[in-house]
Every structure is written in structure tokens, then in C-alpha cells.
Design a protein around this motif. Structure first.
Motif, PDB file in Angstrom:
ATOM      1  N   THR A  58       0.869  -1.292   0.478  1.00  0.00           N
ATOM      2  CA  THR A  58      -0.076  -0.181   0.291  1.00  0.00           C
ATOM      3  C   THR A  58       1.018   1.474  -0.217  1.00  0.00           C
ATOM      4  O   THR A  58       2.075   1.558   0.389  1.00  0.00           O
ATOM      5  CB  THR A  58      -0.989   0.275   1.257  1.00  0.00           C
ATOM      6  OG1 THR A  58      -0.183  -0.835   2.596  1.00  0.00           O
ATOM      7  CG2 THR A  58      -2.138  -0.808   1.087  1.00  0.00           C
ATOM      8  N   GLY A  59       0.638   1.981  -0.997  1.00  0.00           N
ATOM      9  CA  GLY A  59       1.247   3.297  -0.833  1.00  0.00           C
ATOM     10  C   GLY A  59       3.227   2.975  -0.669  1.00  0.00           C
ATOM     11  O   GLY A  59       3.378   3.543   0.215  1.00  0.00           O
ATOM     12  N   GLY A  60       3.649   2.549  -1.373  1.00  0.00           N
ATOM     13  CA  GLY A  60       4.620   1.765  -1.789  1.00  0.00           C
ATOM     14  C   GLY A  60       5.004   1.235  -0.471  1.00  0.00           C
ATOM     15  O   GLY A  60       6.691   1.180   0.272  1.00  0.00           O
ATOM     16  N   THR A  94      -3.817  -6.084  -3.592  1.00  0.00           N
ATOM     17  CA  THR A  94      -2.141  -5.994  -3.342  1.00  0.00           C
ATOM     18  C   THR A  94      -1.881  -6.343  -2.021  1.00  0.00           C
ATOM     19  O   THR A  94      -0.573  -6.321  -1.999  1.00  0.00           O
ATOM     20  CB  THR A  94      -3.012  -4.727  -2.205  1.00  0.00           C
ATOM     21  OG1 THR A  94      -3.691  -4.832  -1.028  1.00  0.00           O
ATOM     22  CG2 THR A  94      -3.732  -3.406  -3.528  1.00  0.00           C
ATOM     23  N   ALA A  95      -2.122  -7.666  -2.136  1.00  0.00           N
ATOM     24  CA  ALA A  95      -1.624  -8.685  -1.466  1.00  0.00           C
ATOM     25  C   ALA A  95      -1.402 -10.056  -2.701  1.00  0.00           C
ATOM     26  O   ALA A  95      -1.195 -10.475  -3.283  1.00  0.00           O
ATOM     27  CB  ALA A  95      -2.952  -9.741  -1.059  1.00  0.00           C
ATOM     28  N   LEU A 152       5.053  -5.680  10.729  1.00  0.00           N
ATOM     29  CA  LEU A 152       5.804  -6.096  10.119  1.00  0.00           C
ATOM     30  C   LEU A 152       6.189  -5.371   8.569  1.00  0.00           C
ATOM     31  O   LEU A 152       5.571  -5.717   8.055  1.00  0.00           O
ATOM     32  CB  LEU A 152       5.415  -7.960  10.650  1.00  0.00           C
ATOM     33  CG  LEU A 152       6.384  -8.280  11.704  1.00  0.00           C
ATOM     34  CD1 LEU A 152       5.681  -9.725  11.554  1.00  0.00           C
ATOM     35  CD2 LEU A 152       7.022  -7.565  12.188  1.00  0.00           C
ATOM     36  N   ALA A 153       7.143  -4.853   8.562  1.00  0.00           N
ATOM     37  CA  ALA A 153       7.896  -5.055   7.041  1.00  0.00           C
ATOM     38  C   ALA A 153       8.886  -6.412   6.208  1.00  0.00           C
ATOM     39  O   ALA A 153       7.927  -6.349   4.925  1.00  0.00           O
ATOM     40  CB  ALA A 153       9.235  -3.876   6.236  1.00  0.00           C
ATOM     41  N   GLY A 154       9.006  -7.293   6.671  1.00  0.00           N
ATOM     42  CA  GLY A 154       9.841  -8.238   7.118  1.00  0.00           C
ATOM     43  C   GLY A 154       9.595  -9.222   7.276  1.00  0.00           C
ATOM     44  O   GLY A 154       9.025  -9.274   8.771  1.00  0.00           O
ATOM     45  N   GLU A 155      10.975 -10.169   7.427  1.00  0.00           N
ATOM     46  CA  GLU A 155      10.806 -10.588   8.632  1.00  0.00           C
ATOM     47  C   GLU A 155      11.292 -10.525   9.374  1.00  0.00           C
ATOM     48  O   GLU A 155      12.795 -10.475   9.550  1.00  0.00           O
ATOM     49  CB  GLU A 155      11.448 -12.706   7.951  1.00  0.00           C
ATOM     50  CG  GLU A 155      11.570 -13.661   8.925  1.00  0.00           C
ATOM     51  CD  GLU A 155      11.689 -14.908   8.258  1.00  0.00           C
ATOM     52  OE1 GLU A 155      10.879 -15.771   7.021  1.00  0.00           O
ATOM     53  OE2 GLU A 155      12.802 -15.569   8.757  1.00  0.00           O
ATOM     54  N   PRO A 156      10.466 -10.959  11.325  1.00  0.00           N
ATOM     55  CA  PRO A 156      11.680 -10.638  12.022  1.00  0.00           C
ATOM     56  C   PRO A 156      13.473 -11.079  12.672  1.00  0.00           C
ATOM     57  O   PRO A 156      12.758 -12.958  12.325  1.00  0.00           O
ATOM     58  CB  PRO A 156      10.755 -10.445  12.448  1.00  0.00           C
ATOM     59  CG  PRO A 156       9.492 -11.083  12.591  1.00  0.00           C
ATOM     60  CD  PRO A 156       9.567 -10.960  11.459  1.00  0.00           C
ATOM     61  N   PRO A 157      14.331 -11.200  13.058  1.00  0.00           N
ATOM     62  CA  PRO A 157      15.053 -12.237  13.358  1.00  0.00           C
ATOM     63  C   PRO A 157      14.754 -13.279  14.364  1.00  0.00           C
ATOM     64  O   PRO A 157      15.329 -14.550  14.291  1.00  0.00           O
ATOM     65  CB  PRO A 157      16.072 -10.752  13.543  1.00  0.00           C
ATOM     66  CG  PRO A 157      15.373  -9.904  14.194  1.00  0.00           C
ATOM     67  CD  PRO A 157      14.302  -9.864  13.490  1.00  0.00           C
TER      68      PRO A 157
END
Ligand code: ATP
Ligand code: MG
Length: 318
Positions: A16-18, A61-62, A268-273
Motif C-alpha cells: 500500500t502506497g509504496g 494488493t496482497a 511487520l515489513a519483512g521477516e523479523p530475526p
């Protein structure tokens, strides 16, 4: 157990929105035919995303860059359009979080029920009667009915074809609690009559305790604890489940302090460590932030935690 629904290590991201929001971060769940399963977790934990996945009903968008979803052994994410349409029509049904919004505002309820019943020969008035609504509702438009009536219509439409799997997304907007209980009782009664598997996405731990055989607790787009409802609610093993129970107003006895869970759920934006709950967890240790927990199973329970609340006797040493 016959595997009706199998969700395996699914990642789902919304763009969404970049910006990318990772709504599911490796979610796994297996549901057998005829089971009733409650999915609980704070707002934003990924419940609705998980539910929509079963019918490949996510918005455009998914994307799902990883994982598998099987319904009746059919790979939902890869099926041709006609096959997924047939699967949705013949096997699946959804009660959406916003039933008024999900009804077509330009069509009378009767017309929408007839469309839902197409090819079955069933009578729309009889269907309304099952959810305790009179035949006069057939002539009304969605804006002419209350939220509670719209919920009943949504249940009627969902159950019209006696689906194998019903995904019911509980409305977060306040329905009168008595109306809400009546609708849930209807839904679970009809499901039991038809042998329909229910996936109930809910904020109501007590309700899940009363109505579902199994419970799956979601946090940060993963199922962090899952097992027989009575066991999980009586003796939670994930610190998040324990915290959710301590924060449930319905379960706190008079005079006991209601705990809230400090902090907010992650976006979350990606996979957390490491473990995504570590930031809010009272039992956190060094490995929690560094090492991503893997699923382990003991005593019929699935758990994603390095340091569970109580050790299970059957669990082998780490
Ligand atoms: P709730 O209890 O409020 O219904 P939920 O557990 O159903 O929450 P989801 O709606 O699945 O959670 O949302 C998971 C995450 O994905 C959240 O961070 C949410 O903001 C985000 N999200 C959900 N739908 C969209 C969308 N259409 N576009 C962008 N982000 C979305
Ligand atoms: Mg939701």
C-alpha cells in the motif's frame, strides 16, 4: 483426521502506497473435517488475512510469496479461476466482519438470497426462517435492516449451500451482546447440523472456550500456540496466550486487577530475526530476539516459543 484445510508456512504481504505490510509471516494451521476452531489474537495479528486465504479472497494488493494452502487437497493459491470459483461455490462460505458492507446495497435481500441459492431449489423464506427472520425481510434493502439482522442474513447466505468450511469473521463493531450471542448460537447450531467445519475469527476468548474444540492464538502473522481449547485456556504455554487471558475482562474475577499487555502489536515489513513477541514478553531472554522460534509439538499442542510458561512433561530437552 481428514485434512479439510491445510495452511503451510504462508507469507502474505499487502502493498500500500509504496509500503509493504507483512500480514502473515509463516502461518501454519491444519483443520480437520467437522472441527470447530477459534482463531484469537489482538487486532492486526492476521486473523482476517488467514481466513480470506482459504478462499483466495485477498485483495489484489496482497501477494503470497511463500507457502501452501490446500482445501480438500486442492492447491488454492494455484487453482485456475474456474476451479477456485467452483471450490468457493460448492465447499466454502464466509461470514464477513462487516455484513452490511458485504451485501449489495442495490439489491433486495430476497434477490441476494435467491442468487446465493441458485441451483439448489431451496426456498429463501425457509432460509430466513432458520435464522429467525420473517419473510417480510425478503423485500427489504440492506440499508433498511439493522446490523444484527444483516448478521443473520449473512449467516443464512453462508449456510445456504451447506458448506464444508465456514469462515466466520466476528464483527469488531459493537453488536448488542445478547444479539451477538444469539447469532453465534445460530451459526454453530446450523454448522453442527450440516457437519460444517467452522473457523471462527474472534476477540472473545471466553466465547471460543464455550464453542470451539480447538483454539489457535495468532500474533504477528503466525500461530504462536494451538491446541484443544480447554487445555490451552486452562494452562496457556505461550507467554502471549497467558497475557491475552490475563487481559480478558470476562475472565477476571471481581477484585482481581485486569492486566493489559504493555506495548502494541507489531506491523511487520519483512521477516523479523527473532520472536516477534519478544519486545513485549516478560519471559524474554537473549535468544528470543536473535533466533526465530520454530514450531514444536507436545501433548497435542503446537507452540512457537523458546521459553514456554510451563514445561510439558513429554517435551524433550532443547
Ligand atoms: P482485526 O482483529 O482488527 O480484525 P486481524 O487479526 O483480522 O485484525 P488483519 O486484518 O488480517 O488482522 O491484518 C493484519 C495486518 O495486515 C495488519 O497490520 C493490517 O493493518 C494489515 N492489512 C490488512 N488488510 C490490509 C489491506 N487491505 N491493505 C493493507 N494492509 C492490510
Ligand atoms: Mg479481522
Amino acid at each position: 483426521m481428514t485434512g479439510l484445510l491445510l495452511i503451510e508456512d504462508v507469507v502474505t504481504e499487502y502493498r500500500t502506497g509504496g509500503r509493504t505490510v507483512r500480514a502473515l509471516d509463516g502461518a501454519s494451521l491444519a483443520v480437520g473435517a467437522g472441527e470447530t476452531v477459534g482463531i484469537v489474537g489482538e487486532s492486526g495479528s492476521g486473523k482476517s488475512t488467514l481466513g480470506l486465504l482459504a478462499g483466495r479472497l485477498l485483495p489484489r494488493t496482497a501477494t503470497c510469496p511463500r507457502g501452501r494452502v490446500l482445501v480438500d487437497g486442492q492447491p488454492v493459491l494455484e487453482l485456475a479461476d474456474d476451479k477456485i470459483a467452483a471450490l468457493r461455490r460448492e465447499r466454502l462460505a464466509f461470514v464477513p466482519q462487516d455484513p452490511i458492507g458485504a451485501l449489495n446495497p442495490t439489491l433486495r435481500i430476497g434477490r441476494q438470497l435467491r442468487l446465493a441459492l441458485r441451483g439448489t431449489g431451496a426456498d429463501p423464506a425457509a432460509l430466513l426462517d432458520q435464522v429467525r427472520l420473517g419473510p417480510h425481510v425478503l423485500r427489504l434493502y440492506p440499508h433498511q435492516i439493522s446490523g444484527g439482522m444483516a448478521q443473520r442474513v449473512a449467516v443464512a447466505m453462508a449456510m445456504a449451500r451447506k458448506p464444508a468450511l465456514l469462515v466466520a469473521d466476528e464483527p469488531t463493531a459493537a453488536l448488542d451482546s445478547q444479539v451477538r450471542e444469539e447469532i453465534l448460537t445460530l451459526l454453530f447450531t446450523l454448522a453442527a447440523e450440516h457437519g460444517t467445519t467452522v473457523l471462527w475469527l474472534s476477540h472473545d476468548l471466553g466465547g471460543v472456550g464455550r464453542r470451539c474444540e480447538r483454539v489457535a492464538v495468532m500474533y504477528g502473522g503466525r500461530i504462536v500456540e494451538e491446541g484443544p481449547t480447554a487445555d490451552v485456556l486452562a494452562a496457556p504455554r505461550h507467554p502471549y496466550t497467558e497475557a491475552l487471558l490475563a487481559a480478558d475482562p470476562a475472565r477476571v474475577k471481581d477484585g482481581t486487577r485486569l492486566h493489559t499487555i504493555a506495548g502494541t502489536p507489531p506491523v511487520l515489513a519483512g521477516e523479523p530475526p527473532g520472536c516477534v513477541f519478544a519486545a513485549r514478553c516478560g519471559a524474554r531472554e537473549d535468544d528470543c530476539e536473535a533466533v526465530r522460534p520454530q514450531t514444536r509439538t507436545a501433548g497435542g499442542r503446537t507452540l512457537l516459543c523458546h521459553h514456554p510458561v510451563t514445561a510439558h512433561p513429554e517435551e524433550t530437552a532443547r
